[in-house]
Design an enzyme around this catalytic site. Structure first.
Site, PDB file in Angstrom:
ATOM      1  N   TRP A 176      89.673  45.434 -40.604  1.00 14.43           N
ATOM      2  CA  TRP A 176      88.412  44.701 -40.416  1.00 14.43           C
ATOM      3  C   TRP A 176      87.678  44.557 -41.732  1.00 14.43           C
ATOM      4  CZ3 TRP A 176      89.202  42.085 -36.436  1.00 14.43           C
ATOM      5  CH2 TRP A 176      89.785  42.632 -35.291  1.00 14.43           C
ATOM      6  N   ASP A 194      79.507  47.131 -40.463  1.00 14.29           N
ATOM      7  CA  ASP A 194      80.118  46.707 -39.200  1.00 14.29           C
ATOM      8  C   ASP A 194      80.181  47.961 -38.317  1.00 14.29           C
ATOM      9  OD1 ASP A 194      81.821  45.959 -37.154  1.00 14.29           O
ATOM     10  OD2 ASP A 194      83.395  45.148 -38.465  1.00 14.29           O
ATOM     11  N   LYS A 222      83.380  46.937 -27.390  1.00 13.16           N
ATOM     12  CA  LYS A 222      83.862  48.314 -27.506  1.00 13.16           C
ATOM     13  C   LYS A 222      82.890  49.260 -26.802  1.00 13.16           C
ATOM     14  CE  LYS A 222      86.692  46.291 -30.397  1.00 13.16           C
ATOM     15  NZ  LYS A 222      86.380  45.975 -31.755  1.00 13.16           N
TER      16      LYS A 222
HETATM   17  C1  LIG Z   1      86.938  44.793 -32.718  1.00 12.41           C
HETATM   18  C2  LIG Z   1      86.358  44.805 -34.078  1.00 12.41           C
HETATM   19  C3  LIG Z   1      86.094  43.629 -34.801  1.00 12.41           C
HETATM   20  C4  LIG Z   1      86.439  42.253 -34.271  1.00 12.41           C
HETATM   21  O1  LIG Z   1      85.605  41.903 -33.249  1.00 12.41           O
HETATM   22  P1  LIG Z   1      85.673  40.454 -32.553  1.00 12.41           P
HETATM   23  O2  LIG Z   1      84.493  40.521 -31.647  1.00 12.41           O
HETATM   24  O3  LIG Z   1      86.980  40.373 -31.845  1.00 12.41           O
HETATM   25  O4  LIG Z   1      85.525  39.435 -33.609  1.00 12.41           O
HETATM   26  C5  LIG Z   1      85.518  43.747 -36.056  1.00 12.41           C
HETATM   27  N1  LIG Z   1      85.202  44.941 -36.571  1.00 12.41           N
HETATM   28  C6  LIG Z   1      85.443  46.092 -35.905  1.00 12.41           C
HETATM   29  C7  LIG Z   1      85.077  47.400 -36.533  1.00 12.41           C
HETATM   30  C8  LIG Z   1      86.026  46.059 -34.642  1.00 12.41           C
HETATM   31  O5  LIG Z   1      86.268  47.204 -33.981  1.00 12.41           O
END
Ligand SMILES: *Cc1c(COP(=O)(O)O)cnc(C)c1O
Length: 360
Positions: A102, A172, A196
């Site tokens: 990511w 993030d 999540k």
């Molecule tokens: C799942 C995830 C993403 C991607 O998320 P999307 O909503 O599918 O774009 C980005 N960063 C982290 C840390 C994630 O766990």
């Protein structure tokens, strides 16, 4: 009705009381004669849902007044573009710490809009650790520093935040939002895709310091400009109304359980049950360095690919599903987000012990 123990990394399980309440309210939300899916987002009743959700996030995360909180679509991945378009606006530079897929994606996307730098990376060991960071590594002229706070795929997390001096820290927090207490005032911007820890896929939460907003690049599309969404309080266009409603139910559930502090204690206990077993087992072992272990995503392996495959097959048969590891790590990964009850982790460990005894 049989529910499984769902260890999916995302979309992941939601709290059962939330699903039940949503089912109860499906045909008629609070006596209004329709589902939240069917109502105008301009109605008073929907305003109470979306503003209620914002208030709850502010309260649960203890967000200072000089931060905006708003809801977007496009997942966390769209933030990989929106962050540079909106924040890389003074010196057109940003620093990145690379701790997994990511952060690599965030880095690649930002590199299209300005000058980016990899300050440190743990790619040398397939991301089994968080690099040691100190202030001298960061460019004081950078517009921001980007980190991935919890690495969903590799199972690492920051336990201390880097000192970036006066440079805003952007994180993030898609896979650990609301799982532990964080000091929002230490960040310039936080973002989290919902699927999540907070809601079904479809909504992204952004928390940004007010003073950072208002200097988007000239060519920024209207929909990718934070100001657009801030001005209209997340309703410039139709928001993902049903996701926001489920998010509000999840936040109410979390508040009822005692808030983020209580959730953190629960998560620490759950993670300890699993990690203590991994550390004592002769068959299973965790794949990342101990001090950087995630509380949310726990990757582990058996000594051989045959045993990994056998374990995954038998676990699935026994109701422990979505436990296969990411293709870049192999083995297993148990994601134990907020909604995973303690019982799910205890039962998984019991099952792992039996598997180990039988396959010695
Ligand atoms: C799942 C995830 C993403 C991607 O998320 P999307 O909503 O599918 O774009 C980005 N960063 C982290 C840390 C994630 O766990």
């Amino acid at each position: 009705m049989n529910r499984v123990y769902n260890f999916s990394a995302g979309p992941s399980m939601l709290p059962e009381p939330v699903l039940k309440k949503a089912a109860d309210q499906m045909m008629s939300y609070e006596g209004c004669g329709m589902s939240v899916m069917e109502m105008s987002h301009r109605s008073k009743i929907f305003e109470s849902i979306i503003y209620g959700a914002e208030d709850l996030i502010r309260e649960l995360m203890n967000i200072p007044d000089d931060y905006y909180v708003f809801f977007l679509q496009g997942g966390a991945s769209t933030q990989f573009s929106m962050v540079p378009l909106n924040l890389m606006n003074k010196n057109n530079k940003a620093d990145f710490v690379i701790t997994g897929q990511w952060s690599k994606k965030a880095f690649a996307e930002a590199s299209r809009y300005g000058s980016t730098r990899k300050v440190a990376s743990s790619e040398d060991t397939v991301f089994t650790y968080i690099p040691k960071l100190d202030k001298s590594m960061f460019d004081p002229e950078a517009d921001y520093v980007h980190i991935t706070h919890n690495n969903t795929i590799y199972g690492t997390r920051y336990t201390v935040l880097p000192d970036t001096g006066n440079v805003p820290l952007v994180a993030d927090i898609s896979s650990d939002v609301l799982s532990q207490e964080i000091d929002v005032s230490k960040f310039g911007l936080l973002y989290a895709g919902a699927q999540k820890n907070i809601a079904p896929a479809g909504v992204t939460v952004v928390i940004v310091k007010k003073e950072l907003v208002g200097n988007a690049m000239d060519f920024t599309p209207v929909m990718l400009n934070y100001e657009t969404h801030i001005k209209d309080r997340s309703m410039y266009n139709t928001p993902p109304a049903y996701c926001i409603y489920i998010m509000k139910l999840v936040l109410e559930w979390l508040k009822e359980l005692g808030g983020v502090k209580a959730m953190q204690a629960r998560n620490e206990e759950k993670a300890a049950i699993l990690y203590d077993f991994l550390d004592s087992s002769d068959m299973f072992r965790g794949t990342v360095v101990k001090e950087d272990r995630s509380m949310m995503n726990v990757p582990f392996v058996c000594p051989t690919d045959e045993l990994n495959a056998k374990f995954i097959a038998e676990a699935t048969e026994n109701g422990f599903v979505n436990i296969k590891g990411h293709r870049t790590v192999g083995g297993m990964r148990a994601s134990i987000y907020n909604a995973m009850p303690r019982e799910g982790v205890v039962k998984l460990v019991e099952f792992m012990k039996e598997f180990e005894a039988k396959n010695k």
